[in-house]
Design an enzyme around this catalytic site. Structure first.
Site, mmCIF file in Angstrom:
data_model
loop_
_atom_site.group_PDB
_atom_site.id
_atom_site.type_symbol
_atom_site.label_atom_id
_atom_site.label_comp_id
_atom_site.label_asym_id
_atom_site.label_seq_id
_atom_site.Cartn_x
_atom_site.Cartn_y
_atom_site.Cartn_z
ATOM 1 C CB SER A 13 -0.943 -0.002 1.210
ATOM 2 O OG SER A 13 -0.197 -0.054 2.397
ATOM 3 C CE1 TYR A 155 14.922 -3.735 7.216
ATOM 4 C CE2 TYR A 155 17.171 -3.305 6.496
ATOM 5 C CZ TYR A 155 15.805 -3.329 6.235
ATOM 6 O OH TYR A 155 15.346 -2.968 4.992
HETATM 7 P P1 NAI Z 1 7.641 1.248 4.127
HETATM 8 O O1 NAI Z 1 7.724 1.319 5.601
HETATM 9 O O2 NAI Z 1 7.234 2.450 3.363
HETATM 10 O O3 NAI Z 1 6.670 0.041 3.697
HETATM 11 C C1 NAI Z 1 6.665 -1.171 4.374
HETATM 12 C C2 NAI Z 1 5.286 -1.757 4.225
HETATM 13 O O4 NAI Z 1 5.213 -3.000 4.934
HETATM 14 C C3 NAI Z 1 4.209 -0.850 4.822
HETATM 15 O O5 NAI Z 1 3.120 -0.768 3.934
HETATM 16 C C4 NAI Z 1 3.807 -1.576 6.102
HETATM 17 O O6 NAI Z 1 2.477 -1.349 6.481
HETATM 18 C C5 NAI Z 1 4.009 -3.036 5.673
HETATM 19 N N1 NAI Z 1 4.142 -3.885 6.839
HETATM 20 C C6 NAI Z 1 4.994 -3.732 7.880
HETATM 21 N N2 NAI Z 1 4.781 -4.696 8.797
HETATM 22 C C7 NAI Z 1 3.784 -5.485 8.302
HETATM 23 C C8 NAI Z 1 3.122 -6.639 8.785
HETATM 24 N N3 NAI Z 1 3.448 -7.182 9.965
HETATM 25 N N4 NAI Z 1 2.148 -7.193 8.032
HETATM 26 C C9 NAI Z 1 1.804 -6.648 6.838
HETATM 27 N N5 NAI Z 1 2.400 -5.547 6.332
HETATM 28 C C10 NAI Z 1 3.366 -4.975 7.055
HETATM 29 O O7 NAI Z 1 9.045 0.710 3.647
HETATM 30 P P2 NAI Z 1 9.742 0.618 2.212
HETATM 31 O O8 NAI Z 1 10.908 1.486 2.264
HETATM 32 O O9 NAI Z 1 8.758 0.747 1.121
HETATM 33 O O10 NAI Z 1 10.279 -0.884 2.298
HETATM 34 C C11 NAI Z 1 9.708 -1.972 1.609
HETATM 35 C C12 NAI Z 1 10.644 -3.172 1.757
HETATM 36 O O11 NAI Z 1 11.909 -2.848 1.170
HETATM 37 C C13 NAI Z 1 10.916 -3.563 3.206
HETATM 38 O O12 NAI Z 1 11.004 -4.959 3.306
HETATM 39 C C14 NAI Z 1 12.270 -2.929 3.466
HETATM 40 O O13 NAI Z 1 12.964 -3.607 4.476
HETATM 41 C C15 NAI Z 1 12.921 -3.096 2.110
HETATM 42 N N6 NAI Z 1 14.029 -2.188 1.882
HETATM 43 C C16 NAI Z 1 13.844 -0.838 1.894
HETATM 44 C C17 NAI Z 1 14.909 0.003 1.659
HETATM 45 C C18 NAI Z 1 14.778 1.480 1.634
HETATM 46 O O14 NAI Z 1 15.810 2.153 1.525
HETATM 47 N N7 NAI Z 1 13.602 2.036 1.699
HETATM 48 C C19 NAI Z 1 16.255 -0.523 1.426
HETATM 49 C C20 NAI Z 1 16.327 -1.955 1.435
HETATM 50 C C21 NAI Z 1 15.248 -2.740 1.643
#
Ligand code: NAI
Length: 242
Positions: A13, A155
């Site tokens: 989302s 993490y």
């Molecule tokens: P974000 O925080 O914007 O999105 C994460 C999403 O996961 C959110 O929609 C949240 O509601 C959902 N979420 C969290 N816990 C949950 C649960 N228990 N059940 C269902 N949904 C859950 O983060 P972003 O930046 O979009 O990250 C997406 C993925 O990419 C993550 O796995 C993050 O670790 C990974 N990532 C992000 C990086 C970055 O620089 N933004 C770098 C490397 C990896």
């Protein structure tokens, strides 16, 4: 290119997940968004997929850290869409802190969502992939899992765990036509990373800037269609982990 396929995107989302959702929908895939709490955001992402790309899209509230909730969500998706072909394990959280003072809750929360959550989803989707005689799993890892990062032991352990999970699942399910790959994003501009203009890590990125969610989505689109690629970890990181 993905017309007639159904893709589940966890945490679809917002951020990287929303970018991947939009990209897969633009390729013709029907979309099931799994979201933790923000129903309005999840519904808005689905509405955009339906309006812009004419695909089916529905959202499902589910905590990926729960075996039972993920089981119920996958069953609901099967009932609505009939089959599942692509699973993107994108949901993730951070609870950063120094190892010496990290409490058990911070460790468990990150492992339960980032690593166990992916296991849950793969576990429940595998029967559907076997039935469809095809399947594509994409796990969103991180360069933190490849290089380590001070202040992120929980993490990076969860993200390194995803690499092992990816390779084992790839080996185990390849004979059944199911592929499993990971993407290791670097520093991507989303709510998770927030304002980073003064972060010294930026100067360590060879391409000299943060990445965009759309650039991770391009990698997901590639892996969704790369029929001879499995067990791969694709870095999308501006070169920081090379
Ligand atoms: P974000 O925080 O914007 O999105 C994460 C999403 O996961 C959110 O929609 C949240 O509601 C959902 N979420 C969290 N816990 C949950 C649960 N228990 N059940 C269902 N949904 C859950 O983060 P972003 O930046 O979009 O990250 C997406 C993925 O990419 C993550 O796995 C993050 O670790 C990974 N990532 C992000 C990086 C970055 O620089 N933004 C770098 C490397 C990896």
């Amino acid at each position: 290119m993905l017309k007639g396929k159904t893709a589940i995107v966890t945490g679809g989302s917002r951020g990287i997940g929303a970018a991947i959702t939009g990209k897969l929908a633009s390729m013709g895939a029907n979309i099931a968004v799994i979201y933790a709490g923000n129903q309005d955001a999840a519904e808005a992402v689905c509405e955009k997929c339906v309006k812009e790309f004419g695909v089916e899209a529905k959202s499902y509230r589910c905590n990926v850290a729960s075996f039972e909730e993920t089981k119920a969500a996958v069953a609901a998706i099967k009932a609505d869409f009939g089959a599942v072909h692509i699973l993107v394990n994108n949901a993730g959280v951070t609870r950063d802190g120094l190892l010496a003072v990290m409490n058990e809750g911070a460790w468990d929360a990150v492992m339960d969502t980032n690593l166990k959550g992916a296991f849950h989803m793969i576990r429940h989707c595998t029967a559907l992939f076997l039935r469809a005689k095809e399947g594509c799993i994409i796990n969103i890892s991180s360069v933190s899992g490849l290089m380590g990062n001070a202040g992120q032991c929980n993490y990076s352990a969860s993200k390194a765990g995803l690499v092992g999970l990816t390779k084992s699942v790839a080996k185990e399910l390849a004979p059944r036509g199911i592929r499993c790959n990971a993407i290791a994003p670097g520093f991507i501009r989303t709510d998770m990373t927030g304002a980073q203009e003064n972060n010294p890590l930026l100067s360590m990125i060879p391409l000299g800037r943060m990445g965009e969610g759309s650039e991770v989505a391009e990698a997901a689109a590639y892996l969704a269609t790369a029929n001879y690629v499995t067990g791969e970890v694709l870095r999308v990181d501006g070169g920081i982990a090379m």
